[in-house]
Design an enzyme around this catalytic site. Sequence first.
Site, PDB file in Angstrom:
ATOM      1  N   PHE A 119      40.205  45.769  49.678  1.00 25.22           N
ATOM      2  CA  PHE A 119      41.013  44.644  49.241  1.00 25.22           C
ATOM      3  C   PHE A 119      42.428  44.842  49.797  1.00 25.22           C
ATOM      4  CE2 PHE A 119      43.594  42.293  46.120  1.00 25.22           C
ATOM      5  CZ  PHE A 119      42.921  41.079  46.120  1.00 25.22           C
ATOM      6  N   ASP A 167      38.576  52.906  43.533  1.00 23.67           N
ATOM      7  CA  ASP A 167      38.920  51.617  42.949  1.00 23.67           C
ATOM      8  C   ASP A 167      37.640  51.028  42.361  1.00 23.67           C
ATOM      9  OD1 ASP A 167      39.362  48.866  42.521  1.00 23.67           O
ATOM     10  OD2 ASP A 167      40.855  48.748  44.106  1.00 23.67           O
ATOM     11  N   TYR A 211      40.202  42.425  33.955  1.00 25.02           N
ATOM     12  CA  TYR A 211      40.031  40.990  33.778  1.00 25.02           C
ATOM     13  C   TYR A 211      38.774  40.444  34.439  1.00 25.02           C
ATOM     14  CZ  TYR A 211      42.731  41.350  38.142  1.00 25.02           C
ATOM     15  OH  TYR A 211      43.186  41.709  39.377  1.00 25.02           O
ATOM     16  N   LYS A 212      37.972  41.299  35.067  1.00 25.43           N
ATOM     17  CA  LYS A 212      36.725  40.857  35.679  1.00 25.43           C
ATOM     18  C   LYS A 212      35.579  41.068  34.686  1.00 25.43           C
ATOM     19  CE  LYS A 212      38.510  42.046  40.286  1.00 25.43           C
ATOM     20  NZ  LYS A 212      38.870  40.706  40.751  1.00 25.43           N
ATOM     21  N   ARG A 263      31.176  33.489  47.371  1.00 22.51           N
ATOM     22  CA  ARG A 263      30.911  34.611  46.467  1.00 22.51           C
ATOM     23  C   ARG A 263      30.417  34.084  45.115  1.00 22.51           C
ATOM     24  NH1 ARG A 263      35.327  38.963  45.399  1.00 22.51           N
ATOM     25  NH2 ARG A 263      36.126  37.212  44.199  1.00 22.51           N
TER      26      ARG A 263
END
Length: 407
Positions: free
Chosen positions: A136, A205, A230-231, A381
Amino acid sequence: MSELQRIAEELDAADPLAGVRGSFVLDDVTYLDGNSLGALPAHVPARVEDVVRRQWGELRIRSWEESGWWTAPERIGDRIAPLVGAAAGQVVVGDSTSVNVFKALVAAVRMAQEDGRSGAGAGPVRDEILVDATTFPTDGYIAESAARMTGCALRPVAPAEVPGALGDRTAAVLLNHVDYRSGRLHDLPGLTAAVHAAGAYAVWDLCHSAGALPVGLDEHGVDLAVGCTYKYLNGGPGSPAYLYVRRDLQPRFDSPLPGWNSHAEPFGMRSDYAPASGALRGRVGTPDILSLLALDAALDVWDEDGVSVAAVRAKSLALTDFFLRCVEAYVPDGRVESVTPAAHGERGSQVALRCDDAGEVMKRLIERGVVGDYRAPDVLRFGFTPLYVGFADVERAARVLTQTLAG
């Protein structure tokens, strides 16, 4: 009813996690973007209202002690710990993923360079950082800055090529457990072992794996790890990230951001810095209490519904298998191509499909009530959060995708 719709109905009826769906605020939209922002657990608004109205509004400053605000970062860290395979006392919650990547990577380099100076005779100069070449973007930006700060060279390397790229100058390696674009699951145990064999430190990560699949930080000897909440942990937009520091490394963890919250005597207001013991060294400044306690409430889903990570992983694989099956059955040949590995051991909890004009396709999908997201230049996605996504959702998403591609 089609054959795949019938199968979806049967799978939902047999799903041991089906009841957990009622713990979330959902509507008629097929929500497959939990790998970007998890859905709202239904009880969180009332808990946040209590934090605002009673803890802040009535108790005010007393809440730092009486409501447990001061110890929330480590207390909530202990709640996240079992979800990433860690014992208590090794996870602290606070700051963003980016900030925690910086802390972890710089601390890893400092430990590696200290190793080279210790013992009998000087060891190799540890002046190289390897970073996942597919990472990312923020992780890459942070790695570049950490390299400049520590006098290291930065080398982007594909995760599969890390073992061959390691050398006696490697200080630290920053890797993603699951690739954010493709959903590929990387070999955390094997790569961690290879990094250790080279005398370096592994920083992982976990943003796209924690809460969706087993991680095994303690089991596999991971040195440092970071992740967002938050995922798949459903902590809410901008909820604080977490930092894992393996217990035996905590006395050596030298944070590049020594704040008053990580001081051994935070209220001593001393001019010289003395780090606290344990994972508390990962704290920096005053914690973001409102979002922190919203996250705390969101984690109740795992306890109150008796959810295990193993059950979540089993359903995740079943959901993604079924989605790929539906796409293969519904979508005409050549219209989309899966870039997510078919092998279970190489797949996270998302499916990425490559197609022409993907951005416009996703826009039309969302208009039709199927919410995923788009990554440039050509990837659709779809994230599958097993706590609230069902097999009927999966079948509908593939069917609407087919209709959308047909115009």
